[in-house]
Design a protein around this motif. Structure first.
Motif, PDB file in Angstrom:
ATOM      1  N   ARG A 105       1.488   1.280  -1.800  1.00  0.00           N
ATOM      2  CA  ARG A 105       1.332   2.720  -1.995  1.00  0.00           C
ATOM      3  C   ARG A 105       1.810   3.477  -0.768  1.00  0.00           C
ATOM      4  O   ARG A 105       1.766   2.955   0.354  1.00  0.00           O
ATOM      5  N   ASP A 106       2.213   4.709  -0.973  1.00  0.00           N
ATOM      6  CA  ASP A 106       2.607   5.523   0.172  1.00  0.00           C
ATOM      7  C   ASP A 106       1.413   5.947   1.016  1.00  0.00           C
ATOM      8  O   ASP A 106       1.581   6.453   2.122  1.00  0.00           O
ATOM      9  N   THR A 107       0.218   5.726   0.517  1.00  0.00           N
ATOM     10  CA  THR A 107      -0.995   6.029   1.278  1.00  0.00           C
ATOM     11  C   THR A 107      -1.449   4.847   2.146  1.00  0.00           C
ATOM     12  O   THR A 107      -2.466   4.949   2.832  1.00  0.00           O
ATOM     13  N   TYR A 108      -0.708   3.756   2.114  1.00  0.00           N
ATOM     14  CA  TYR A 108      -1.035   2.571   2.918  1.00  0.00           C
ATOM     15  C   TYR A 108      -1.045   2.936   4.399  1.00  0.00           C
ATOM     16  O   TYR A 108      -0.142   3.611   4.898  1.00  0.00           O
ATOM     17  N   ARG A 109      -2.092   2.501   5.070  1.00  0.00           N
ATOM     18  CA  ARG A 109      -2.220   2.702   6.517  1.00  0.00           C
ATOM     19  C   ARG A 109      -2.491   1.333   7.142  1.00  0.00           C
ATOM     20  O   ARG A 109      -3.607   0.806   7.059  1.00  0.00           O
ATOM     21  N   PRO A 110      -1.458   0.722   7.753  1.00  0.00           N
ATOM     22  CA  PRO A 110      -1.600  -0.655   8.236  1.00  0.00           C
ATOM     23  C   PRO A 110      -2.721  -0.856   9.250  1.00  0.00           C
ATOM     24  O   PRO A 110      -3.415  -1.877   9.203  1.00  0.00           O
ATOM     25  N   ASP A 111      -2.927   0.078  10.149  1.00  0.00           N
ATOM     26  CA  ASP A 111      -3.995  -0.108  11.145  1.00  0.00           C
ATOM     27  C   ASP A 111      -5.369  -0.110  10.485  1.00  0.00           C
ATOM     28  O   ASP A 111      -6.213  -0.959  10.780  1.00  0.00           O
ATOM     29  N   ALA A 112      -5.602   0.833   9.586  1.00  0.00           N
ATOM     30  CA  ALA A 112      -6.880   0.877   8.878  1.00  0.00           C
ATOM     31  C   ALA A 112      -7.036  -0.345   7.982  1.00  0.00           C
ATOM     32  O   ALA A 112      -8.109  -0.946   7.916  1.00  0.00           O
ATOM     33  N   ALA A 113      -5.958  -0.729   7.298  1.00  0.00           N
ATOM     34  CA  ALA A 113      -6.011  -1.897   6.414  1.00  0.00           C
ATOM     35  C   ALA A 113      -6.312  -3.163   7.214  1.00  0.00           C
ATOM     36  O   ALA A 113      -7.117  -3.996   6.791  1.00  0.00           O
ATOM     37  N   ASP A 114      -5.675  -3.320   8.368  1.00  0.00           N
ATOM     38  CA  ASP A 114      -5.930  -4.499   9.209  1.00  0.00           C
ATOM     39  C   ASP A 114      -7.383  -4.537   9.678  1.00  0.00           C
ATOM     40  O   ASP A 114      -8.024  -5.586   9.664  1.00  0.00           O
ATOM     41  N   ASP A 115      -7.896  -3.397  10.103  1.00  0.00           N
ATOM     42  CA  ASP A 115      -9.290  -3.343  10.542  1.00  0.00           C
ATOM     43  C   ASP A 115     -10.231  -3.634   9.375  1.00  0.00           C
ATOM     44  O   ASP A 115     -11.204  -4.376   9.522  1.00  0.00           O
ATOM     45  N   ALA A 116      -9.937  -3.061   8.216  1.00  0.00           N
ATOM     46  CA  ALA A 116     -10.768  -3.295   7.038  1.00  0.00           C
ATOM     47  C   ALA A 116     -10.754  -4.781   6.657  1.00  0.00           C
ATOM     48  O   ALA A 116     -11.797  -5.347   6.319  1.00  0.00           O
TER      49      ALA A 116
END
Length: 135
Positions: A105-116
Motif C-alpha cells: 500500500r502507499d500508506t506503508y511506513r517501513p520504520d513503523a512496520a519494522d518496529d511493529a
C-alpha cells in the motif's frame, strides 16, 4: 491472535470470548463505535474487561494519522485497557496512516512496520512459550 483493520476488530471481539495468551491488533477500527454489526448494540470496546478476566495480553498498534481514529478515540481505548486492568501496550506511531504495515500500500511506513514486527514477535515469544501452560 493477530488482526489488522477490521480483522483487528474481529480479533479484539473474539479475544473477549475465547481465552488467548496474546492478542496483537494493528489499527482495529470502529472499536468505540456502533457503526458495524459486530459492534452492536454497544461498542466492542465495552467488552474490554473480559480481556482482563481471561488474562489476555494485548499489543495495540496504530498510527496517529489513521483516519479511523481520532485522538479522543485512542485515549478512550487506552483508558478502557488501563481501567480494566488489561496487560497491554498501546503504541501510537507519529506521522503514520492506516495500513502502515502492508508493504503493498502507499500508506506503508517501513520504520513503523519494522518496529511493529519487532514488538509482535517479542509478544509471541514471551507469551507463547512451550514451557508455559495455555490460558
Amino acid at each position: 491472535m493477530v488482526g489488522l483493520s477490521v480483522g483487528g476488530h474481529l480479533a479484539y471481539y473474539a479475544a473477549t470470548e475465547v481465552p488467548l495468551d496474546a492478542l496483537a491488533v494493528f489499527y482495529p477500527g470502529w472499536l468505540t463505535e456502533t457503526t458495524i454489526p459486530v459492534s452492536q448494540p454497544e461498542p466492542t470496546l465495552a467488552r474490554t474487561p473480559a480481556l482482563a478476566a481471561l488474562g489476555t495480553r494485548v499489543l495495540f498498534l496504530v498510527g496517529n494519522g489513521d483516519h479511523l481514529f481520532t485522538g479522543g478515540q485512542r485515549d478512550e481505548i487506552a483508558a478502557a485497557l488501563r481501567d480494566a486492568g488489561v496487560r497491554h501496550e498501546l503504541v501510537v506511531y507519529p506521522d503514520t496512516p492506516h495500513g502502515f504495515f502492508c508493504h503493498e500500500r502507499d500508506t506503508y511506513r517501513p520504520d513503523a512496520a519494522d518496529d511493529a514486527w519487532r514488538r509482535l514477535t517479542a509478544l509471541l515469544a514471551e507469551e507463547l512459550t512451550a514451557d508455559r501452560p495455555p490460558g
